[in-house]
Write a protein that holds these residues in place. Structure first.
Motif, PDB file in Angstrom:
ATOM      1  N   GLY A 193     -16.267   3.179  -1.237  1.00 22.79           N
ATOM      2  CA  GLY A 193     -15.246   2.145  -1.410  1.00 22.79           C
ATOM      3  C   GLY A 193     -14.027   2.471  -0.544  1.00 22.79           C
ATOM      4  N   GLU A 194     -13.391   1.432  -0.001  1.00 24.48           N
ATOM      5  CA  GLU A 194     -12.335   1.652   0.999  1.00 24.48           C
ATOM      6  C   GLU A 194     -11.018   2.149   0.414  1.00 24.48           C
ATOM      7  N   THR A 195     -10.909   2.231  -0.924  1.00 18.38           N
ATOM      8  CA  THR A 195      -9.659   2.741  -1.493  1.00 18.38           C
ATOM      9  C   THR A 195      -9.773   4.214  -1.898  1.00 18.38           C
ATOM     10  N   PHE A 196     -10.933   4.835  -1.694  1.00 20.63           N
ATOM     11  CA  PHE A 196     -11.047   6.282  -1.914  1.00 20.63           C
ATOM     12  C   PHE A 196     -10.573   6.967  -0.630  1.00 20.63           C
ATOM     13  N   VAL A 197     -10.035   8.191  -0.774  1.00 15.58           N
ATOM     14  CA  VAL A 197      -9.231   8.721   0.328  1.00 15.58           C
ATOM     15  C   VAL A 197     -10.008   8.930   1.630  1.00 15.58           C
ATOM     16  N   THR A 198     -11.266   9.414   1.551  1.00 14.22           N
ATOM     17  CA  THR A 198     -11.990   9.689   2.812  1.00 14.22           C
ATOM     18  C   THR A 198     -12.221   8.408   3.601  1.00 14.22           C
ATOM     19  N   ARG A 199     -12.689   7.392   2.904  1.00 12.71           N
ATOM     20  CA  ARG A 199     -13.010   6.128   3.579  1.00 12.71           C
ATOM     21  C   ARG A 199     -11.735   5.424   4.025  1.00 12.71           C
ATOM     22  N   LYS A 200     -10.682   5.573   3.225  1.00 15.00           N
ATOM     23  CA  LYS A 200      -9.404   4.972   3.614  1.00 15.00           C
ATOM     24  C   LYS A 200      -8.965   5.575   4.957  1.00 15.00           C
ATOM     25  N   ILE A 201      -9.190   6.894   5.092  1.00 15.48           N
ATOM     26  CA  ILE A 201      -8.791   7.575   6.327  1.00 15.48           C
ATOM     27  C   ILE A 201      -9.692   7.188   7.510  1.00 15.48           C
ATOM     28  N   THR A 202     -11.018   7.200   7.315  1.00 15.90           N
ATOM     29  CA  THR A 202     -11.897   6.893   8.468  1.00 15.90           C
ATOM     30  C   THR A 202     -11.738   5.434   8.898  1.00 15.90           C
ATOM     31  N   LYS A 215      -0.223   2.160  11.171  1.00 19.35           N
ATOM     32  CA  LYS A 215       0.130   3.212  10.211  1.00 19.35           C
ATOM     33  C   LYS A 215      -0.908   3.340   9.111  1.00 19.35           C
ATOM     34  N   LEU A 216      -0.930   4.539   8.518  1.00 21.77           N
ATOM     35  CA  LEU A 216      -1.766   4.804   7.343  1.00 21.77           C
ATOM     36  C   LEU A 216      -0.865   5.439   6.289  1.00 21.77           C
ATOM     37  N   TYR A 217      -0.840   4.871   5.095  1.00 21.20           N
ATOM     38  CA  TYR A 217       0.022   5.369   4.013  1.00 21.20           C
ATOM     39  C   TYR A 217      -0.825   6.121   2.994  1.00 21.20           C
ATOM     40  N   LEU A 218      -0.434   7.369   2.741  1.00 20.58           N
ATOM     41  CA  LEU A 218      -1.199   8.209   1.821  1.00 20.58           C
ATOM     42  C   LEU A 218      -0.291   8.891   0.816  1.00 20.58           C
ATOM     43  N   GLY A 219      -0.899   9.463  -0.236  1.00 22.59           N
ATOM     44  CA  GLY A 219      -0.159  10.207  -1.262  1.00 22.59           C
ATOM     45  C   GLY A 219      -0.256  11.708  -1.029  1.00 22.59           C
ATOM     46  N   ASN A 220      -0.791  12.423  -2.020  1.00 27.53           N
ATOM     47  CA  ASN A 220      -0.824  13.884  -2.009  1.00 27.53           C
ATOM     48  C   ASN A 220      -1.859  14.432  -1.015  1.00 27.53           C
ATOM     49  N   LEU A 221      -1.372  15.118   0.019  1.00 25.75           N
ATOM     50  CA  LEU A 221      -2.290  15.652   1.032  1.00 25.75           C
ATOM     51  C   LEU A 221      -2.757  17.061   0.690  1.00 25.75           C
ATOM     52  N   ASP A 222      -2.175  17.657  -0.366  1.00 27.21           N
ATOM     53  CA  ASP A 222      -2.479  19.064  -0.696  1.00 27.21           C
ATOM     54  C   ASP A 222      -3.692  19.231  -1.604  1.00 27.21           C
ATOM     55  N   HIS A 257     -11.905  21.549   0.790  1.00 24.22           N
ATOM     56  CA  HIS A 257     -10.956  21.273   1.891  1.00 24.22           C
ATOM     57  C   HIS A 257      -9.868  20.357   1.368  1.00 24.22           C
ATOM     58  N   THR A 258      -8.672  20.503   1.928  1.00 24.65           N
ATOM     59  CA  THR A 258      -7.577  19.626   1.500  1.00 24.65           C
ATOM     60  C   THR A 258      -7.727  18.246   2.155  1.00 24.65           C
ATOM     61  N   VAL A 259      -7.017  17.285   1.563  1.00 23.67           N
ATOM     62  CA  VAL A 259      -6.979  15.939   2.153  1.00 23.67           C
ATOM     63  C   VAL A 259      -6.405  16.049   3.577  1.00 23.67           C
ATOM     64  N   ARG A 260      -5.411  16.924   3.747  1.00 25.25           N
ATOM     65  CA  ARG A 260      -4.796  17.109   5.070  1.00 25.25           C
ATOM     66  C   ARG A 260      -5.841  17.562   6.097  1.00 25.25           C
ATOM     67  N   GLU A 261      -6.705  18.503   5.694  1.00 25.99           N
ATOM     68  CA  GLU A 261      -7.754  18.984   6.613  1.00 25.99           C
ATOM     69  C   GLU A 261      -8.702  17.856   7.001  1.00 25.99           C
ATOM     70  N   PHE A 262      -9.063  17.027   6.010  1.00 20.85           N
ATOM     71  CA  PHE A 262      -9.963  15.908   6.288  1.00 20.85           C
ATOM     72  C   PHE A 262      -9.314  14.960   7.309  1.00 20.85           C
ATOM     73  N   LEU A 263      -8.033  14.707   7.057  1.00 19.10           N
ATOM     74  CA  LEU A 263      -7.242  13.837   7.934  1.00 19.10           C
ATOM     75  C   LEU A 263      -7.228  14.383   9.367  1.00 19.10           C
ATOM     76  N   GLU A 264      -6.959  15.684   9.485  1.00 17.51           N
ATOM     77  CA  GLU A 264      -6.897  16.326  10.808  1.00 17.51           C
ATOM     78  C   GLU A 264      -8.233  16.194  11.538  1.00 17.51           C
ATOM     79  N   LEU A 265      -9.318  16.472  10.810  1.00 12.61           N
ATOM     80  CA  LEU A 265     -10.650  16.413  11.423  1.00 12.61           C
ATOM     81  C   LEU A 265     -10.956  15.016  11.966  1.00 12.61           C
ATOM     82  N   VAL A 266     -10.647  13.997  11.156  1.00  8.98           N
ATOM     83  CA  VAL A 266     -10.961  12.611  11.554  1.00  8.98           C
ATOM     84  C   VAL A 266     -10.141  12.209  12.781  1.00  8.98           C
ATOM     85  N   PHE A 267      -8.834  12.465  12.724  1.00  5.68           N
ATOM     86  CA  PHE A 267      -7.975  12.045  13.847  1.00  5.68           C
ATOM     87  C   PHE A 267      -8.312  12.834  15.113  1.00  5.68           C
TER      88      PHE A 267
END
Ligand code: NAP
Ligand code: G4F
Length: 341
Positions: A193-202, A215-222, A257-267
């Protein structure tokens, strides 16, 4: 009914339900699924089945029903006469469960109870799978979490999943049900689903790459999660119901892995700097958080012979590739955005 194996899946139109349906159809099952009535299509994830050249869709039967409506569950059980029932239906979004705690409890915990009671009333031998969740471990700091780790729920969703977990164990103990809890850690895919963090990011990163979004708006990256690949987790569900004895199993990769790490990998994968595009939005914070999930799936490895095959980099590749295709289609339809080979 004949000798064909029959399964019933609640939540068949969801991420996991669609992969499980494909798996069971490929094994020759007749698959019955519960879908909710909706004013828009909610069976898109099943489209691949209808395109299968082997015409497995001829063994797929969808029924309108709802976990909040016992009469529909009873009717569907009577029609389908399944030997295996997979209860995947849920209001599955943790953040939303804080806004709709009562509804979440009704679907997730009482819904499971309704289904177990409806099965009991059929008097038939049915193997039952309950979609339990690593979210039940909540903010218990013990890592890695296994089947003996204490639940410490941190959301209405997790509390409701705990009740469903205990109902499932209770029906095993009290009525001799072949009932299993799969305690699955987060698992993702292009069907997430597109509102879960991984899919929202990809989804956002690929749209940003093509100039369709800034822009992409997110909450807790830790927060840290143990992310696996969903089709592999559907296989674990099926394996649980093929054993001699019922049991509960953790299903996880064992990596976190943190949300931040996932974000870094995707970008990084897309050659983008996430810091230029990501902004904090407090609306995505939760009143209580689950800081870290990391599962120990030793029991599943030993008894089911199950192991994860896709690591985080592999998962990112699969999701980015699929969302890039989606973004390209969107770009072609709109005739706007950046041209990227
Ligand atoms: P999902 O994509 O949100 O799918 C949930 C499905 O349940 C959807 O088809 C939804 O229908 C259906 N549903 C919602 N409310 C219902 C109701 N009242 N009656 C009947 N069906 C209803 O979730 P998922 O990721 O596939 O997860 C499957 C199950 O595993 C869920 O129970 C979830 O809580 C649990 N789980 C998931 C994960 C994970 O990481 N994915 C981890 C552990 C446990 P609509 O399409 O109409 O909304
Ligand atoms: O992707 P999430 O929403 O998944 P969460 O909360 O871990 O729940 C998922 O996994 C559970 C298994 O442990 C399932 F039972 C459940 O049904 C669901 O599938 O959030 C992951 C993390 C959280 O810590 C959240 O606070 O990402 C953080 N996050 C940061 N920004 C965000 C966002 N989550 C969402 N959804 N959206 C954000 O913008």
């Amino acid at each position: 009914m004949g000798s064909q194996r029959r399964a019933l899946i609640t939540g068949i139109g969801g991420q996991d339900g669609s992969y499980l349906a494909e798996l069971l159809l490929s094994k020759g099952y007749a698959v019955h699924g519960v879908v909710r009535r909706s004013s828009t299509f909610n069976t898109e994830r099943l489209d691949a089945i209808y395109q299968d050249p082997h015409e497995t869709h001829r063994r797929l039967f969808l029924h309108y029903g709802d976990l909040t409506d016992s009469s529909s569950l009873r009717r569907i059980l009577t029609i389908a006469e399944p030997q295996e029932v997979y209860n995947l239906g849920a209001q599955s979004h943790v953040r939303v469960s804080f806004d709709q705690p009562e509804y979440t409890a009704d679907v997730v915990s009482v819904g499971t109870l309704r289904l177990l009671e409806a099965i009991r009333d059929t008097g038939r031998q049915v193997r039952f799978y309950q979609a339990s969740s690593s979210e039940m471990f909540g903010d218990n700091p013990e890592v890695p979490q296994n089947e003996d780790t204490r639940f410490q729920p941190s959301s209405p969703y997790a509390a409701a999943k705990c009740a469903a977990f205990w109902y499932t164990q209770l029906y095993r103990k009290a009525y001799g049900f072949f009932a299993c809890n799969g305690i699955l850690f987060n698992h993702e895919s292009p069907r997430r689903g597109e509102t879960f963090v991984t899919r929202k990011i990809t989804r956002a990163a690929t749209r940003i790459k093509l100039g369709l979004q800034e822009k992409l708006y997110l909450g807790n990256l830790d927060a840290s999660r143990d992310w696996g690949y969903a089709p592999e987790y559907a296989e674990a569900m099926w394996l649980m119901l093929q054993q001699e004895k019922p049991n509960d199993y953790v299903v996880a990769t064992g990596e976190t892995h943190t949300v931040r790490e996932f974000l870094e990998l995707v970008f990084q994968h897309l050659g983008l700097d996430w810091r230029k595009h990501v902004e904090f939005d407090k609306r995505y914070l939760r009143p209580a958080e689950v800081p870290m999930l990391k599962g120990d799936a030793s029991r599943a490895r030993k008894i089911l012979g199950w192991r994860p095959r896709t690591d985080l980099a592999g998962l990112v590749r699969i999701m980015v590739q699929a969302d890039m295709e989606l973004a390209r289609k969107e770009q072609a339809a709109k005739g706007v955005g950046n041209q990227v080979p």
